[in-house]
Design a protein around this motif. Sequence first.
Motif, mmCIF file in Angstrom:
data_model
loop_
_atom_site.group_PDB
_atom_site.id
_atom_site.type_symbol
_atom_site.label_atom_id
_atom_site.label_comp_id
_atom_site.label_asym_id
_atom_site.label_seq_id
_atom_site.Cartn_x
_atom_site.Cartn_y
_atom_site.Cartn_z
ATOM 1 N N PRO A 271 0.785 -1.244 0.000
ATOM 2 C CA PRO A 271 0.000 0.000 0.000
ATOM 3 C C PRO A 271 0.813 1.288 0.000
ATOM 4 C CG PRO A 271 -1.022 -1.599 1.451
ATOM 5 C CD PRO A 271 0.274 -2.204 0.998
ATOM 6 N N ALA A 272 1.814 1.400 0.855
ATOM 7 C CA ALA A 272 2.568 2.654 0.908
ATOM 8 C C ALA A 272 3.316 2.902 -0.390
ATOM 9 C CB ALA A 272 3.537 2.627 2.095
ATOM 10 N N ALA A 273 3.875 1.874 -0.955
ATOM 11 C CA ALA A 273 4.575 2.025 -2.227
ATOM 12 C C ALA A 273 3.607 2.427 -3.335
ATOM 13 C CB ALA A 273 5.288 0.732 -2.589
ATOM 14 N N ALA A 274 2.422 1.827 -3.345
ATOM 15 C CA ALA A 274 1.431 2.183 -4.362
ATOM 16 C C ALA A 274 1.033 3.640 -4.242
ATOM 17 C CB ALA A 274 0.207 1.277 -4.237
ATOM 18 N N ALA A 275 0.863 4.125 -3.009
ATOM 19 C CA ALA A 275 0.458 5.516 -2.802
ATOM 20 C C ALA A 275 1.560 6.493 -3.178
ATOM 21 C CB ALA A 275 0.045 5.722 -1.342
ATOM 22 N N ALA A 276 2.811 6.149 -2.865
ATOM 23 C CA ALA A 276 3.913 7.092 -3.057
ATOM 24 C C ALA A 276 4.462 7.105 -4.476
ATOM 25 C CB ALA A 276 5.044 6.773 -2.068
ATOM 26 N N ARG A 277 4.467 5.957 -5.153
ATOM 27 C CA ARG A 277 5.147 5.889 -6.453
ATOM 28 C C ARG A 277 4.509 4.845 -7.379
ATOM 29 N NH1 ARG A 277 8.947 1.657 -5.864
ATOM 30 N NH2 ARG A 277 9.043 0.915 -3.704
ATOM 31 N N ALA A 279 2.758 5.146 -10.103
ATOM 32 C CA ALA A 279 2.960 5.362 -11.538
ATOM 33 C C ALA A 279 4.350 4.916 -11.968
ATOM 34 C CB ALA A 279 2.743 6.833 -11.884
ATOM 35 N N ALA A 280 5.352 5.193 -11.147
ATOM 36 C CA ALA A 280 6.712 4.777 -11.491
ATOM 37 C C ALA A 280 6.842 3.260 -11.471
ATOM 38 C CB ALA A 280 7.713 5.413 -10.517
ATOM 39 N N ILE A 281 6.220 2.609 -10.497
ATOM 40 C CA ILE A 281 6.245 1.142 -10.449
ATOM 41 C C ILE A 281 5.564 0.572 -11.682
ATOM 42 C CG2 ILE A 281 5.451 -0.893 -9.194
ATOM 43 C CD1 ILE A 281 5.642 0.805 -6.618
ATOM 44 N N ALA A 282 4.426 1.162 -12.078
ATOM 45 C CA ALA A 282 3.699 0.685 -13.253
ATOM 46 C C ALA A 282 4.550 0.806 -14.509
ATOM 47 C CB ALA A 282 2.400 1.464 -13.413
ATOM 48 N N ALA A 283 5.274 1.904 -14.638
ATOM 49 C CA ALA A 283 6.129 2.084 -15.810
ATOM 50 C C ALA A 283 7.250 1.057 -15.834
ATOM 51 C CB ALA A 283 6.709 3.502 -15.820
ATOM 52 N N ALA A 309 -8.364 3.818 -4.436
ATOM 53 C CA ALA A 309 -7.902 4.853 -5.355
ATOM 54 C C ALA A 309 -6.473 4.620 -5.818
ATOM 55 C CB ALA A 309 -8.028 6.227 -4.682
ATOM 56 N N GLU A 310 -5.576 4.224 -4.889
ATOM 57 C CA GLU A 310 -4.191 4.004 -5.284
ATOM 58 C C GLU A 310 -4.074 2.838 -6.261
ATOM 59 O OE1 GLU A 310 -5.115 4.415 -2.150
ATOM 60 O OE2 GLU A 310 -4.076 6.260 -1.512
ATOM 61 N N GLY A 311 -4.849 1.790 -6.023
ATOM 62 C CA GLY A 311 -4.852 0.668 -6.952
ATOM 63 C C GLY A 311 -5.411 1.057 -8.309
ATOM 64 N N ASP A 312 -6.475 1.870 -8.311
ATOM 65 C CA ASP A 312 -7.033 2.341 -9.576
ATOM 66 C C ASP A 312 -5.999 3.146 -10.351
ATOM 67 O OD1 ASP A 312 -9.439 1.174 -8.846
ATOM 68 O OD2 ASP A 312 -10.353 3.063 -8.186
ATOM 69 N N ALA A 313 -5.276 4.009 -9.636
ATOM 70 C CA ALA A 313 -4.260 4.830 -10.299
ATOM 71 C C ALA A 313 -3.145 3.960 -10.865
ATOM 72 C CB ALA A 313 -3.695 5.855 -9.317
ATOM 73 N N PHE A 314 -2.783 2.893 -10.139
ATOM 74 C CA PHE A 314 -1.749 1.984 -10.648
ATOM 75 C C PHE A 314 -2.217 1.322 -11.943
ATOM 76 C CE2 PHE A 314 -0.020 -2.227 -11.205
ATOM 77 C CZ PHE A 314 1.338 -2.004 -11.100
ATOM 78 N N ILE A 394 -3.596 -8.286 -13.434
ATOM 79 C CA ILE A 394 -3.559 -7.508 -12.197
ATOM 80 C C ILE A 394 -4.691 -7.994 -11.305
ATOM 81 C CG2 ILE A 394 -3.696 -5.210 -11.170
ATOM 82 C CD1 ILE A 394 -2.777 -4.069 -13.873
ATOM 83 N N VAL A 395 -4.336 -8.485 -10.123
ATOM 84 C CA VAL A 395 -5.330 -8.974 -9.165
ATOM 85 C C VAL A 395 -5.583 -7.882 -8.127
ATOM 86 C CG1 VAL A 395 -5.898 -10.753 -7.481
ATOM 87 C CG2 VAL A 395 -4.549 -11.345 -9.501
ATOM 88 N N ARG A 396 -6.842 -7.486 -7.979
ATOM 89 C CA ARG A 396 -7.225 -6.447 -7.016
ATOM 90 C C ARG A 396 -7.677 -7.113 -5.712
ATOM 91 N NH1 ARG A 396 -8.183 -1.571 -9.373
ATOM 92 N NH2 ARG A 396 -7.900 -0.849 -7.208
ATOM 93 N N LEU A 397 -7.004 -6.763 -4.645
ATOM 94 C CA LEU A 397 -7.193 -7.428 -3.356
ATOM 95 C C LEU A 397 -8.075 -6.591 -2.436
ATOM 96 C CD1 LEU A 397 -3.445 -8.360 -3.047
ATOM 97 C CD2 LEU A 397 -5.294 -9.944 -3.608
ATOM 98 N N ARG A 398 -8.994 -7.269 -1.758
ATOM 99 C CA ARG A 398 -9.954 -6.579 -0.905
ATOM 100 C C ARG A 398 -9.300 -6.060 0.380
ATOM 101 N NH1 ARG A 398 -13.244 -10.336 -0.995
ATOM 102 N NH2 ARG A 398 -12.606 -11.438 0.890
ATOM 103 N N ASP A 399 -8.411 -6.861 0.970
ATOM 104 C CA ASP A 399 -7.783 -6.481 2.234
ATOM 105 C C ASP A 399 -6.556 -7.362 2.445
ATOM 106 O OD1 ASP A 399 -8.850 -8.992 2.912
ATOM 107 O OD2 ASP A 399 -10.583 -8.099 3.919
ATOM 108 N N GLU A 400 -5.884 -7.190 3.576
ATOM 109 C CA GLU A 400 -4.673 -7.961 3.865
ATOM 110 C C GLU A 400 -4.978 -9.452 3.976
ATOM 111 O OE1 GLU A 400 -2.318 -6.627 7.096
ATOM 112 O OE2 GLU A 400 -1.998 -4.609 6.277
ATOM 113 N N ALA A 401 -6.120 -9.793 4.502
ATOM 114 C CA ALA A 401 -6.459 -11.215 4.621
ATOM 115 C C ALA A 401 -6.505 -11.863 3.237
ATOM 116 C CB ALA A 401 -7.802 -11.372 5.341
#
Length: 501
Positions: A271-277, A279-283, A309-314, A394-401
Amino acid sequence: MLTGKHLIAGDWVSGPGRFKSSPAAGEGFEFSSASVAEVDRAVKAAEEAYWSYSALTREERAVFLERIADEIEARGADLTATGSAETGLPTARLDGERGRTTGQLRLFASHIRKDDFLDLRHDAALPDRKPLPRPDIRMMQRPVGPVAVFGASNFPLAFSTAGGDTASALAAGCPVVVKGHPAHPGTGEIVAQAIDAAIRALGLHPGVFSLVQGVGNDLGAALVQHPLITAVGFTGSLGGGRALFDLCAQRAVPIPFYGELGSVNPMFVLPAAAAARGAAIAAGWAGSLTMGAGQFCTNPGLVLVMEGAEGDAFVAAAKDAVAAIGPQVMLTEGIATAYRQGAERIGAAKGVRAVLTSMCDRRNASPYVFEVSGDDWLADHTLGHEVFGPLGVIVRLRDEAQLFAVARGLEGQLTCTLQMDEPDTGLARRLMPVLERKAGRILANGFPTGVEVSEAMVHGGPYPASTNFGATSVGTMAIRRWLRPVAFQNLPEALLPDALR
């Protein structure tokens, strides 16, 4: 000059059949197709060569490996031209792969000049020990015997005729019989000419290396079932590798089959990486996914990212980055056809949404990206089957579980990647025991394409990534596949191998 023939025990010979190569550019060339008779001759020559070759000093084997590297480099221009025409790979890629191939040979030469790989052990005699004396016991690793190696479609040099399997087996003291891949038979023959020149220059037994070529499954089956073959190295598809693995297990004397069979190489975007960067990870992911038309066993075909939102942006950034990649030539028409079929299979699965689709023309491939919920992923294990090419899910995950449920449900992988920032450390730490069970290599904040050839590298993993999770096909530890321990008890020093005296 291509002859279209097989190299068997120092002779260039023809078999009873013929096949024509299907290059990406130019006209095809006619090659001889081997039969069981050619396989039998090559393996029997390897068995005869074993007695003298396994007795060579480590220095003599090291010089041989280095001479092969020199002979390959002397044919560099021909290899690049032929390999590029056959496979469609760019010249820069083939030049780099040739350097990796010669580098592997020289790395193993350096490795065997040291005695670490022999795992030397000595329990000195204790004649006065009560209640029973202890004998003098010395142990070391010894070569297993003739080895069969299968060339890979996607690496005409580094994983084929003189690739890592051949280099490590020769370093161990094992003669090698290579079954060339029909995707690049001309490249394989030129490399075989280089090895033949090295054998002749050093006066080695000609059976130390042979190359047989052909199409169909019978040739490979005959090779792995030959009673004088003692181990097999393979890089290729799950279906083909599993069929050969089963043949090895069903022999009257079963032998080890070291198959590297591919992987979807999941990338966890925390999560923190997705929020911070994100777009760069996606590239970066887009570049790794589509490198070489996605024809790498370490291709990161699976991404796991949270909903929100962060996952959508990724996902949006990944779509834009992948869409900028144009069509690329695939190695063979058969691989291109399988890629299109794989994309159709994924796209038709329940709950799968197309993020980016494309049109593929014959041997050209354009990338695909699909998205699926964690629930639908868990309900359909076939979504985790590798599609060889530039296709990402791309698998979208509901939560940590659900993150842990998906991670624990993964099959064996060559690699797992963590994209993480400092706030993700706790989650990553809890995830690590799962990833260690699932993969042979775990990366942080990188991408798995590009496998360093080094002492510490592991290129293997739990099945189906490979058939033997205790082995690697890249790095110096690859030599262990072709060795077995032998203990020498109370032997006179004159009978011991030099390294144990």
